[in-house]
Structures are given as structure tokens and as C-alpha cells.
Design an enzyme around this catalytic site. Structure first.
Site, PDB file in Angstrom:
ATOM      1  N   HIS A 132       4.203 -15.832  -1.179  1.00  0.00           N
ATOM      2  CA  HIS A 132       3.186 -15.359  -0.237  1.00  0.00           C
ATOM      3  C   HIS A 132       1.847 -15.941  -0.688  1.00  0.00           C
ATOM      4  O   HIS A 132       1.648 -16.165  -1.890  1.00  0.00           O
ATOM      5  CB  HIS A 132       3.168 -13.829  -0.338  1.00  0.00           C
ATOM      6  CG  HIS A 132       2.298 -13.127   0.654  1.00  0.00           C
ATOM      7  ND1 HIS A 132       0.935 -13.039   0.517  1.00  0.00           N
ATOM      8  CD2 HIS A 132       2.600 -12.450   1.791  1.00  0.00           C
ATOM      9  CE1 HIS A 132       0.437 -12.337   1.525  1.00  0.00           C
ATOM     10  NE2 HIS A 132       1.427 -11.967   2.315  1.00  0.00           N
ATOM     11  N   ASP A 208       6.018 -10.931  -8.128  1.00  0.00           N
ATOM     12  CA  ASP A 208       5.525 -10.332  -6.898  1.00  0.00           C
ATOM     13  C   ASP A 208       6.686  -9.515  -6.320  1.00  0.00           C
ATOM     14  O   ASP A 208       7.604 -10.067  -5.716  1.00  0.00           O
ATOM     15  CB  ASP A 208       5.074 -11.432  -5.941  1.00  0.00           C
ATOM     16  CG  ASP A 208       4.643 -10.874  -4.595  1.00  0.00           C
ATOM     17  OD1 ASP A 208       4.823  -9.660  -4.369  1.00  0.00           O
ATOM     18  OD2 ASP A 208       4.134 -11.647  -3.769  1.00  0.00           O
ATOM     19  N   GLN A 211       8.184  -6.928  -1.882  1.00  0.00           N
ATOM     20  CA  GLN A 211       9.285  -6.730  -0.942  1.00  0.00           C
ATOM     21  C   GLN A 211      10.517  -6.140  -1.619  1.00  0.00           C
ATOM     22  O   GLN A 211      11.483  -5.803  -0.945  1.00  0.00           O
ATOM     23  CB  GLN A 211       9.653  -8.059  -0.264  1.00  0.00           C
ATOM     24  CG  GLN A 211       8.543  -8.671   0.576  1.00  0.00           C
ATOM     25  CD  GLN A 211       8.255  -7.890   1.847  1.00  0.00           C
ATOM     26  OE1 GLN A 211       9.060  -7.056   2.287  1.00  0.00           O
ATOM     27  NE2 GLN A 211       7.105  -8.130   2.448  1.00  0.00           N
ATOM     28  N   LYS A 234       3.783  -0.715   1.772  1.00  0.00           N
ATOM     29  CA  LYS A 234       5.092  -1.238   2.178  1.00  0.00           C
ATOM     30  C   LYS A 234       6.221  -0.317   1.715  1.00  0.00           C
ATOM     31  O   LYS A 234       7.398  -0.605   1.903  1.00  0.00           O
ATOM     32  CB  LYS A 234       5.310  -2.630   1.586  1.00  0.00           C
ATOM     33  CG  LYS A 234       4.371  -3.694   2.156  1.00  0.00           C
ATOM     34  CD  LYS A 234       4.695  -5.035   1.579  1.00  0.00           C
ATOM     35  CE  LYS A 234       3.564  -6.024   1.684  1.00  0.00           C
ATOM     36  NZ  LYS A 234       3.414  -6.625   3.009  1.00  0.00           N
ATOM     37  N   CYS A 376       1.978 -15.527   6.081  1.00  0.00           N
ATOM     38  CA  CYS A 376       1.209 -15.830   4.861  1.00  0.00           C
ATOM     39  C   CYS A 376       2.042 -16.600   3.853  1.00  0.00           C
ATOM     40  O   CYS A 376       1.976 -16.329   2.649  1.00  0.00           O
ATOM     41  CB  CYS A 376       0.658 -14.561   4.219  1.00  0.00           C
ATOM     42  SG  CYS A 376      -0.497 -13.689   5.254  1.00  0.00           S
TER      43      CYS A 376
HETATM   44  C1  LIG Z   1       5.836 -10.977  -0.905  1.00  0.00           C
HETATM   45  C2  LIG Z   1       4.463 -10.445  -0.643  1.00  0.00           C
HETATM   46  N1  LIG Z   1       3.497 -10.626  -1.549  1.00  0.00           N
HETATM   47  C3  LIG Z   1       2.256 -10.161  -1.369  1.00  0.00           C
HETATM   48  C4  LIG Z   1       1.899  -9.487  -0.236  1.00  0.00           C
HETATM   49  C5  LIG Z   1       0.500  -9.013  -0.094  1.00  0.00           C
HETATM   50  O1  LIG Z   1       0.440  -7.639  -0.034  1.00  0.00           O
HETATM   51  P1  LIG Z   1      -0.944  -6.919   0.251  1.00  0.00           P
HETATM   52  O2  LIG Z   1      -1.467  -7.493   1.514  1.00  0.00           O
HETATM   53  O3  LIG Z   1      -0.590  -5.487   0.375  1.00  0.00           O
HETATM   54  O4  LIG Z   1      -1.829  -7.200  -0.905  1.00  0.00           O
HETATM   55  C6  LIG Z   1       2.873  -9.283   0.744  1.00  0.00           C
HETATM   56  C7  LIG Z   1       2.571  -8.538   1.988  1.00  0.00           C
HETATM   57  O5  LIG Z   1       2.161  -9.026   2.984  1.00  0.00           O
HETATM   58  C8  LIG Z   1       4.177  -9.778   0.540  1.00  0.00           C
HETATM   59  O6  LIG Z   1       5.133  -9.613   1.459  1.00  0.00           O
END
Ligand SMILES: Cc1ncc(COP(=O)(O)O)c(C=O)c1O
Lengths: 419, 155
Positions: A132, A208, A211, A234, A376
Site C-alpha cells: 500500500h 503492514d 489487512q 478496519k 493506494c
Molecule cells: C495494506 C494496507 N496498509 C495500509 C493502509 C493504510 O491504513 P490507514 O489509512 O488506516 O492508515 C491500508 C488501508 O487502506 C491497507 O489496506
């Protein structure tokens, strides 16, 4: 973790679960709301809303400051949430849990604090092509400043991480930051093996887990990770709270991230002495009610049992892969691993040459909520050769009716654009 | 599906399926890129402005949804061969049509009131987009990019 395909689990009463989520009972244009965007943000049960409400109604004050009883209750509620989160992911100590605004901020914290202290020009940071933007851009920003190299682990045809040259990529690397589960493909990575490979190469790991933590059991010690990050919104919690877990020695040695109140032991005209962890990394008034809400979300998930959550999602994903392919036919492409046990409940869809925006527009007519776009993860999308996909993502409150509604709406989209 | 049919007029689908003026122009044509960061749509506009201030040629590249692609296609047909001043009038007319009370991302519930003063021809088909506020950005991407291209070409 089972890979078997079941349509329902005796411990998993979805009708009952759905009653806990008032938002899901709404009717849109005469149709049952089909919420398939939990990968972006989940919904939250009444118990989470009630916990936050209760704090605001009875026990709200700033934390770590007041001596009066209400303030003490607020502080206890906030710290209880920290302990619940620690236990939820198998962290050895609650002090290793840092509350942030979201996962993005948690990664930025590590990049700024650990990164600035440990990375130099000529070093290497290894990422995967599935990351992401939250796990790419902070490293790129730092690389622009410091001048280290960013290396990328590729994926194979089935969307699995290609680890064939991992040793070469990790050679001389100081940091390996990777996703536990792709938010586009649903691909699970072998976090334990990846951490072991990094450790052997002398690289620190950041996972990370945005998910994965909401959807399956997590044990940071078993994984062998150095840092992991995830977001409250999430996993049935409120927005505005995220989590960084790090190994105590690493956190202790790191300089503070943001400066201000709450993160110091002492301040004079000449300088300051930072507090220990976690306070050192929680400058300013933290998201208090949000932490309490996250604690309640953790309670809710524990009640269901994370093994059962995972089992439910594997079986629903298997049902979805089968049903969508059968109902919609050849024109539908589903990205990611074909084996349900190798993936999470994230389905990136492409319907011949109909753009994801147009698909999602038709789906909305059927009260089916999916997400169009690049999610993203533009480097991954470029690798896949697509601009945008329509992503359906599953959670505890989704059932086979939701999948059937999605399949039916996709057929309508296919026919509407006559392909 | 009446709402959808209002959005996806036949002519929109036609321009999406067979985009006009698709391709590239070699330098010294002006090349300008536009992005919709929300959905990843990308557009590349190439224009030639001759010494008489006429937009003598235009080509469109990139990828996007039916709304952004058809909008770009119709736009290219509408401005090709026009003077820069005429093109700017069309751009102004289109943006007025896309705005809700003068605010392109205004209250979704409010109806479009701004009537375009310019005859927009086929482009009128995109009027239905105003009812779908998220899609306004799709429709206006190529127009904002063209504005930028004209600015660069005439700088
Ligand atoms: C794999 C992953 N990493 C990072 C993020 C970023 O999360 P947040 O926007 O809550 O910081 C997301 C969510 O969109 C994600 O799916």
C-alpha cells in the site's frame, strides 16, 4: 487454520452478528445494503459505539494528568485498551503498544524515528510490489533525504510473493517492510519465513498487518517481527486510532517522533528528556475514546474467536470465487491467488473492458458497496497492467446472500454495458 | 435503472467505445498529463496551437472510465480547429454545466442550476453526471488538463 470449504460454521451465527451492526439493516432504494468495502473500513458493532459513548457520558477527562477520580477512570480505560490490544496480538508487554492516528502514521513514525537513526546513504530498504502507498511513500520520502536504495520483491502469476531471489534482495539491507496481506489481491505472505530471512540477513522487519490483524489470529512473537502496524477502523473500531507494536529494545533505543506534552520526563530552557515507551511516542492528547472503542472491538472479535473469523472468511471467499465465476462467466477476472486458503477475503474484479468506476456505479444501483480504483497500490496496479479494479472485501457480517447479490449486480453491469 | 440510463447516454458509450482523436502528437506539440488521484485515471493531452492561435490538432491518450474517456473524446472533437479563445469559451461552458451552484463538489442533493451559455452540442449528454457528484471529477479531468495544456502552449 483450515482450508476446508464450508458454507457455515456452527460457532458463527451471521444473522446474530448482523443485528449488532445497525448500519447494515438500512434499506437503500428498496434493497438490502450489501456492504463489501470492509477492506477500506469496516463497520462497527453497537458495543463499540456504547463503549465510547459510556466513556464520554461517565468517565471522560484527559489521560495521564488529572488526580481526580474521573480522570483516573479515563486513564484506566485508555490503558486497559492498550493491554487488550497487546494481548490480542500476542505482544509480550502492553508498553510495546503505541497508539497512533492510523497505520499510516505508525509507519511514518518508524521511518522517521528508527529510519533516521539507523539508515544511511548506501543502505537498502526492501519492500514488496504489493505494498500500500502507506508502506512505500514514507520510505521514498526518507530515501530522498538520506539517499538509500529501495529494492522490490516481485510477485508471481498467481499473485504470490516471489521469494526466489529474496536472499539477494536482503543482502546488505537494513529494513524489510512488507504486507501480511495485500489489500488488492488478498495474498497472504508467509510472515514467519520472511521475518526469519530478514533476521538472517541482519535486517529489521516491519509488517503492514492492516489487512491481516482484523481477519485472523496474530502472534507477533511467533511471527518473529520487529514492528507491526495496523488501523482500528478496519477491525470494527473507530477511525482515528492505529497501532504500532515494536520490540521493546528497538522502541527503547529510538528517538521520539513528535515532540510536545505527554512525551517528556522533563523540560528545561536548554532541552528535554523524553519519557520511556510508550509515552515517548504519544505526544499530545491521544485518541482516548477511540482507544476505548478499539478495546471494545478487540473484545467483540475475541468473543467470536479469530480462528472462527478466519474460517468464516475462507469459506465465504471460496464461495465467492466459485459463485462469481459461475454466475458472471468468462468476462470476469478475479485477481489474486486461486486457492482460498492462500488469501484473505479481498476480491479485485475486472469485467472485460468495463472500467471499475462504471461497474461500481451499476453495483450502487443494487445497493452493493464495492470500491473502484487503484486501492493506494499503484506500483502493484502497474505491475498487473490495470488502471483500476472494483474491489469487494469481506468481513464477519457478510454472508452468501451478499455474494449472490454481488454476482447478480455484476451480471446486470455486464448486460448494461452489453459485453 | 432510470438513473443509470440518464448517466450513461448512448452517445457517451459510443465515444467510450470509439474515442475520437485518440493517440499522440510528436514534439513540438504540447504534452500535458492529468491524474485523478482518487481512482487512478490518467489522461495525456497533446495539442498544437498554430501561429494564428488556432488549436490545429489535439490527441488524447491515457486510460479511464466511460465518463472520463467520453468526456475527453467529445472535448477533443469540440475544440479541434477552434481558436484558443473559442476553446476557452467551450471549456467555460462545460465547467458551468458541471458545477452545482457554482461549486463542482457541492451538496449532492441540489440540482444543477447553471445553464451553459455556449452551445455544447453532444457534450450536453454529460449533463446527467451532475447528479452523481463523485463522477464530476471523472468528467472534468480532461478539461482541467486541456486548460493546463493551453496555458503551457500559449505561455
Ligand atoms: C495494506 C494496507 N496498509 C495500509 C493502509 C493504510 O491504513 P490507514 O489509512 O488506516 O492508515 C491500508 C488501508 O487502506 C491497507 O489496506
Amino acid at each position: 487454520m483450515k482450508g476446508s470449504i464450508m458454507t457455515s460454521s456452527p460457532t458463527f451465527d451471521i444473522a446474530k452478528i448482523r443485528k449488532d451492526f445497525p448500519i447494515l439493516s438500512q434499506i437503500q432504494d428498496g434493497k438490502r445494503l450489501v456492504y463489501l468495502d470492509s477492506g477500506a473500513s469496516s463497520q462497527r458493532p453497537t458495543s463499540v459505539l456504547d463503549a465510547m459513548d459510556h466513556l464520554y457520558t461517565h468517565s471522560y477527562a484527559n489521560v495521564h494528568r488529572g488526580v481526580y477520580q474521573v480522570a483516573e477512570r479515563a486513564t484506566n480505560a485508555y490503558e486497559d485498551a492498550r493491554s487488550k490490544v497487546a494481548k490480542f496480538i500476542g505482544a509480550p508487554s502492553a508498553n510495546e503498544i503505541i497508539f497512533t492516528k492510523n497505520a499510516t502514521e505508525a509507519i511514518n513514525l518508524v521511518a522517521h524515528s528508527w529510519g533516521r537513526a539507523n539508515l544511511q546513504s548506501g543502505d537498502a530498504v526492501v519492500l514488496t510490489i504489493m505494498e500500500h502507498h502507506a508502506n512505500i511513500v514514507p520510505w521514498q520520502m526518507l530515501a530522498a533525504e538520506i539517499g538509500f536504495e529501495i529494492r522490490w520483491v516481485a510477485i508471481d502469476e498467481d499473485g504470490m510473493l516471489d521469494t526466489s531471489n529474496l536472499d539477494v534482495l536482503l543482502d546488505g539491507a537494513k529494513m524489510f517492510a512488507f504486507t501480511a496481506m495485500s489489500n488488492v489481491l488478498g495474498t497472504l505472505t508467509d510472515t514467519k519465513a520472511l521475518c526469519a530471512a530478514a533476521q538472517k540477513a541482519g535486517a529489521v522487519t516491519l509488517i503492514d498487518a492492516c489487512q491481516s490483524v482484523p481477519h485472523m489470529p496474530t502472534d507477533v512473537v511467533d511471527m518473529g517481527a520487529d514492528f507491526i502496524v495496523f488501523s482500528g477502523h478496519k477491525m470494527l473500531g473507530p477511525s482515528g486510532i492505529g497501532v504500532l507494536w515494536g520490540r521493546a529494545e528497538l522502541l527503547d533505543a529510538m528517538p521520539p517522533f513528535l515532540g510536545g506534552g505527554g512525551m517528556i520526563l522533563n523540560v528545561t530552557k536548554d532541552g528535554f528528556t523524553p519519557d520511556g515507551v510508550p509515552g515517548k511516542f504519544e505526544a499530545g492528547t491521544p485518541p482516548i475514546a477511540e482507544a476505548v472503542g478499539l478495546g471494545a472491538a478487540v473484545d467483540y472479535l475475541n468473543e467470536l474467536g479469530m480462528e472462527a473469523v478466519r474460517e468464516h472468511e475462507v469459506s465465504l471467499t471460496a464461495y465467492a470465487l466459485r459463485t462469481l465465476t459461475e454466475t458472471v462467466g468468462e468476462t470476469l477476472t478475479i485477481y489474486g491467488p486461486s486457492e482460498p486458503a492462500a488469501r484473505g477475503g479481498v476480491l479485485s474484479l475486472e469485467l472485460a473492458d468495463v472500467h471499475a468506476h462504471d461497474i461500481s456505479q451499476v453495483l450502487d444501483e443494487h445497493a452493493v458497496c464495492v470500491r473502484p480504483g487503484h486501492h493506494c497500490a499503484k506500483p502493484l496496479m502497474r505491475h498487473l497492467g490495470v488502471n483500476a479494479t472494483a474491489r469487494a472485501s469481506l468481513y464477519i457480517y457478510n454472508d452468501t446472500d451478499d455474494i449472490d447479490a454481488l454476482a447478480e449486480a455484476l451480471v446486470q453491469a455486464r448486460d448494461f454495458f452489453s459485453i | 435503472m432510470s438513473g443509470l440510463e440518464e448517466l450513461y447516454k448512448e452517445i457517451i458509450i459510443d465515444h467510450y467505445r470509439s474515442p475520437r482523436n485518440k493517440g499522440e502528437l510528436p514534439p513540438p506539440a504540447t504534452r500535458t498529463e492529468g491524474f485523478n488521484p482518487l481512482c487512478g485515471d490518467e489522461i495525456v493531452i497533446y495539442i498544437d496551437v498554430d501561429s494564428n492561435g488556432v488549436l490545429s490538432d489535439i490527441k488524447i491518450g491515457g486510460q479511464g472510465c466511460s465518463i472520463s474517456q467520453s468526456s475527453a473524446s467529445m472535448m477533443s472533437a469540440a475544440v479541434k480547429g477552434k481558436t484558443v479563445a473559442e476553446a476557452q469559451e467551450i471549456i467555460g461552458g462545460f465547467k458551468a454545466m458541471m458545477s452545482v451552484h457554482g461549486d463542482a463538489l457541492g451538496d449532492p442533493a441540489s440540482e444543477a442550476t447553471a445553464e451553459p451559455e455556449v452551445d455544447l452540442g453532444d457534450l450536453e449528454a454529460l449533463k446527467g453526471v451532475v447528479k452523481f457528484p463523485v463522477r464530476i471529477k471523472c468528467a472534468t479531468l480532461s478539461w482541467n488538463t486541456l486548460t493546463q495544456a493551453i496555458d503551457e502552449a500559449t505561455a
